[in-house]
Design an enzyme around this catalytic site. Structure first.
Site, PDB file in Angstrom:
ATOM      1  N   GLY A  11      33.948  40.102  43.530  1.00  0.00           N
ATOM      2  CA  GLY A  11      33.993  39.457  42.223  1.00  0.00           C
ATOM      3  C   GLY A  11      35.043  38.363  42.179  1.00  0.00           C
ATOM      4  N   ASP A  12      35.098  37.648  41.071  1.00  0.00           N
ATOM      5  CA  ASP A  12      36.073  36.566  40.857  1.00  0.00           C
ATOM      6  C   ASP A  12      35.937  35.458  41.895  1.00  0.00           C
ATOM      7  OD1 ASP A  12      37.175  38.149  38.797  1.00  0.00           O
ATOM      8  OD2 ASP A  12      38.364  39.229  40.266  1.00  0.00           O
ATOM      9  N   LYS A  15      32.010  32.254  40.206  1.00  0.00           N
ATOM     10  CA  LYS A  15      30.593  32.125  39.827  1.00  0.00           C
ATOM     11  C   LYS A  15      30.439  31.322  38.537  1.00  0.00           C
ATOM     12  CE  LYS A  15      30.149  36.609  39.817  1.00  0.00           C
ATOM     13  NZ  LYS A  15      31.447  37.033  40.410  1.00  0.00           N
ATOM     14  N   GLY A  39      34.456  38.304  33.600  1.00  0.00           N
ATOM     15  CA  GLY A  39      35.203  37.221  32.945  1.00  0.00           C
ATOM     16  C   GLY A  39      34.881  35.934  33.668  1.00  0.00           C
ATOM     17  N   HIS A  40      33.829  35.247  33.210  1.00  0.00           N
ATOM     18  CA  HIS A  40      33.406  34.012  33.880  1.00  0.00           C
ATOM     19  C   HIS A  40      34.107  32.812  33.242  1.00  0.00           C
ATOM     20  CE1 HIS A  40      29.539  36.104  35.464  1.00  0.00           C
ATOM     21  NE2 HIS A  40      30.649  36.533  36.010  1.00  0.00           N
ATOM     22  N   GLN A 223      30.440  40.352  38.619  1.00  0.00           N
ATOM     23  CA  GLN A 223      31.134  41.080  39.699  1.00  0.00           C
ATOM     24  C   GLN A 223      30.677  40.520  41.051  1.00  0.00           C
ATOM     25  OE1 GLN A 223      29.768  43.365  36.973  1.00  0.00           O
ATOM     26  NE2 GLN A 223      31.681  42.742  36.055  1.00  0.00           N
ATOM     27  N   ASP A 332      40.823  24.156  48.067  1.00  0.00           N
ATOM     28  CA  ASP A 332      42.102  23.455  47.864  1.00  0.00           C
ATOM     29  C   ASP A 332      43.306  24.403  47.863  1.00  0.00           C
ATOM     30  OD1 ASP A 332      40.693  24.241  45.413  1.00  0.00           O
ATOM     31  OD2 ASP A 332      42.575  23.681  44.437  1.00  0.00           O
TER      32      ASP A 332
HETATM   33  P1  IMP Z   1      34.729  48.716  35.948  1.00  0.00           P
HETATM   34  O1  IMP Z   1      33.627  47.768  36.195  1.00  0.00           O
HETATM   35  O2  IMP Z   1      35.579  48.369  34.772  1.00  0.00           O
HETATM   36  O3  IMP Z   1      34.265  50.145  35.925  1.00  0.00           O
HETATM   37  O4  IMP Z   1      35.739  48.629  37.207  1.00  0.00           O
HETATM   38  C1  IMP Z   1      35.385  49.086  38.504  1.00  0.00           C
HETATM   39  C2  IMP Z   1      35.989  48.185  39.583  1.00  0.00           C
HETATM   40  O5  IMP Z   1      35.375  46.914  39.533  1.00  0.00           O
HETATM   41  C3  IMP Z   1      37.482  47.933  39.432  1.00  0.00           C
HETATM   42  O6  IMP Z   1      38.052  47.795  40.715  1.00  0.00           O
HETATM   43  C4  IMP Z   1      37.549  46.596  38.718  1.00  0.00           C
HETATM   44  O7  IMP Z   1      38.744  45.906  38.947  1.00  0.00           O
HETATM   45  C5  IMP Z   1      36.364  45.900  39.359  1.00  0.00           C
HETATM   46  N1  IMP Z   1      35.750  44.856  38.511  1.00  0.00           N
HETATM   47  C6  IMP Z   1      34.932  45.030  37.453  1.00  0.00           C
HETATM   48  N2  IMP Z   1      34.561  43.844  36.947  1.00  0.00           N
HETATM   49  C7  IMP Z   1      35.129  42.914  37.711  1.00  0.00           C
HETATM   50  C8  IMP Z   1      35.078  41.485  37.708  1.00  0.00           C
HETATM   51  O8  IMP Z   1      34.411  40.848  36.895  1.00  0.00           O
HETATM   52  N3  IMP Z   1      35.813  40.868  38.672  1.00  0.00           N
HETATM   53  C9  IMP Z   1      36.529  41.550  39.605  1.00  0.00           C
HETATM   54  N4  IMP Z   1      36.591  42.868  39.648  1.00  0.00           N
HETATM   55  C10 IMP Z   1      35.904  43.553  38.712  1.00  0.00           C
END
Ligand code: IMP
Length: 424
Positions: A11-12, A15, A39-40, A223, A332
């Site tokens: 994730g992150d 996207k 969080g896009h 994600q 960068d």
């Molecule tokens: P949950 O989705 O809140 O149940 O979290 C489960 C795992 O997914 C944790 O390690 C979170 O930090 C990770 N996670 C959930 N959503 C995101 C995202 O949008 N970006 C990065 N990590 C995420």
């Protein structure tokens, strides 16, 4: 073209920016899984927008944005997002926002349970605490409350009563929590039902009708592949299908209608929350890259763990998702490094793994095998053409392309739309 955008790491990956870039060229933008854990981030005219539930395509005039059946919807977050967008001058009406009546609803007890379970566990997942896991668990347990249920006061009352009867007992006996009042939730959520009803429809029907009319759809994955409930680094994953397959089950669009899957990868790797991370940097280098790349969670503000680019992971993501092209983000951030490493294998007990291991123990204990390349000194954020990149930056991209055997079609060198290099 119906295109799925999918994260190839944890994730992150960035996207939000790619979705924003492509949204202008399609008619519909659809979220298919996850919820307000996402969080896009999109930067538009110097202003930052962070989307948790509403597809980021809403920033493009005239586009229809859908929240598919695979998403879990927290009405509190949804209406705050609608409110904030309206304040920013972005129109969000029923013509532009469509929400599936089959999507499940997140209630206060899901969020509290998520947080209490994390506190009680010996091995924490490090969830976002947004109630995602408990809501999907109810969906699979067949006791979840869907938006369609919310819109029918009698059905909603019966289902909520039934849920609270069992859940309040668990809250009291297992967690020493007083539980939740039926009246309070019922009244509050009936009000949400009134507000949400104008956006609700059969989004599967809507999208299939759009496809029949040759409209283009962008499926906005949230994600990333390694947070996927099946293919991620289980149990340190989220509770939804974050891979490309989720785009079909999460919207009701047939796999035969998907034309292309674009993978998004950061030029290095990050992870929020707990779990194995073979290429993770030392603390001090992690801190350096975190500050340079603003690597803090868009939803929770938590510092992200940082590491080198991991080809084993991204290769697996390409395979599972059927990715035909990649966008490489935040190149960068690597400016000014003497050397850059790429992980090409995992060494565990005298064996080198070239494919992503299924055994979590291997992932936890493996030592990464690296290829090392020279870095570049120049600031590349102003570069807009591939040919103008420093030779070492080109070599890095070429090496990734060769190792991954996949085309790189976009390279991002900054957060705004303009700071992008398009490759043939
Ligand atoms: P949950 O989705 O809140 O149940 O979290 C489960 C795992 O997914 C944790 O390690 C979170 O930090 C990770 N996670 C959930 N959503 C995101 C995202 O949008 N970006 C990065 N990590 C995420």
């Amino acid at each position: 073209m119906n295109i799925v955008i999918v994260g190839t790491q944890w994730g992150d990956e960035g996207k939000g920016k790619i979705i924003d870039l492509l949204s202008g060229k399609v008619d519909y933008i659809v979220r298919y899984q996850g919820g307000s854990n996402a969080g896009h981030t999109v930067i538009l005219n110097g202003r930052e927008f962070i989307f948790h539930l509403i597809p980021s395509g809403i920033l493009h005039k005239g586009k229809v944005c859908c929240i598919g059946n695979g998403v879990v919807v927290d009405p509190v977050v949804l209406f705050k997002e609608i409110h904030d967008l309206k304040n920013a001058g972005i129109k969000v009406d029923q013509a532009r926002l469509k929400i599936s009546s089959r999507a499940h609803v997140i209630f206060p007890y899901h969020k509290i349970l998520d947080q209490l379970r994390e506190k009680k566990k010996t091995y924490r997942i490090g969830t976002t605490g947004r109630g995602i896991g408990p809501c999907y668990a109810d969906k699979i347990n067949r006791c979840g409350i869907r938006i369609a249920d919310l819109l029918n006061p009698y059905v909603f009352k019966e289902k909520l009563k039934d849920n609270l009867k069992e859940k309040n007992e668990v809250f009291r006996k297992v967690y020493g929590h007083p539980g939740f009042s039926f009246n309070k939730i019922y009244t509050q959520y009936l009000n949400y039902a009134r507000l949400i009803s104008k956006y609700v429809c059969n989004t599967s029907l809507l999208l299939n009708q759009a496809i029949r009319k040759n409209k283009d759809i962008l499926f906005e994955g949230a994600q990333g592949t390694f947070l996927d409930i099946d293919f991620g680094s289980y149990p340190f994953v989220t509770s939804s299908s974050a891979t490309a397959g989720g785009a079909c089950t999460g919207t009701g669009v047939s796999p035969l209608k998907i034309d292309k899957v674009i993978g998004v990868a950061k030029a290095y790797t990050t992870r929020v929350g707990e779990g194995p991370f073979p290429t993770e940097f030392s603390d001090s280098f992690s801190r350096y890259i975190r500050n340079k790349g603003s690597e803090f969670g868009a939803t929770t503000g938590r510092p992200r763990r940082c590491g080198w680019f991991d080809c084993i992971m991204v290769k697996e993501a390409i395979l599972i998702n059927g990715i035909s092209e990649l966008a490489i983000m935040k190149l960068d951030v690597l400016d000014g490094l003497k050397k850059i490493k790429i992980c090409i294998g995992y060494k565990y007990k005298n064996k080198v793994f070239r494919n992503f291991p299924e055994d979590p123990e291997v992932l936890r204990k493996a030592k990464p095998v690296y290829q090392e390349l020279p870095g570049w000194k120049e600031d590349i954020s102003k570069i807009r053409q591939y040919r103008d990149l420093p030779p070492s930056a080109k070599d890095y991209l070429l090496r990734l392309k060769d190792l991954l055997k996949t085309k790189i079609s976009m390279v991002s060198v900054g957060s705004s739309r303009e700071e992008t290099i398009f490759l043939d």
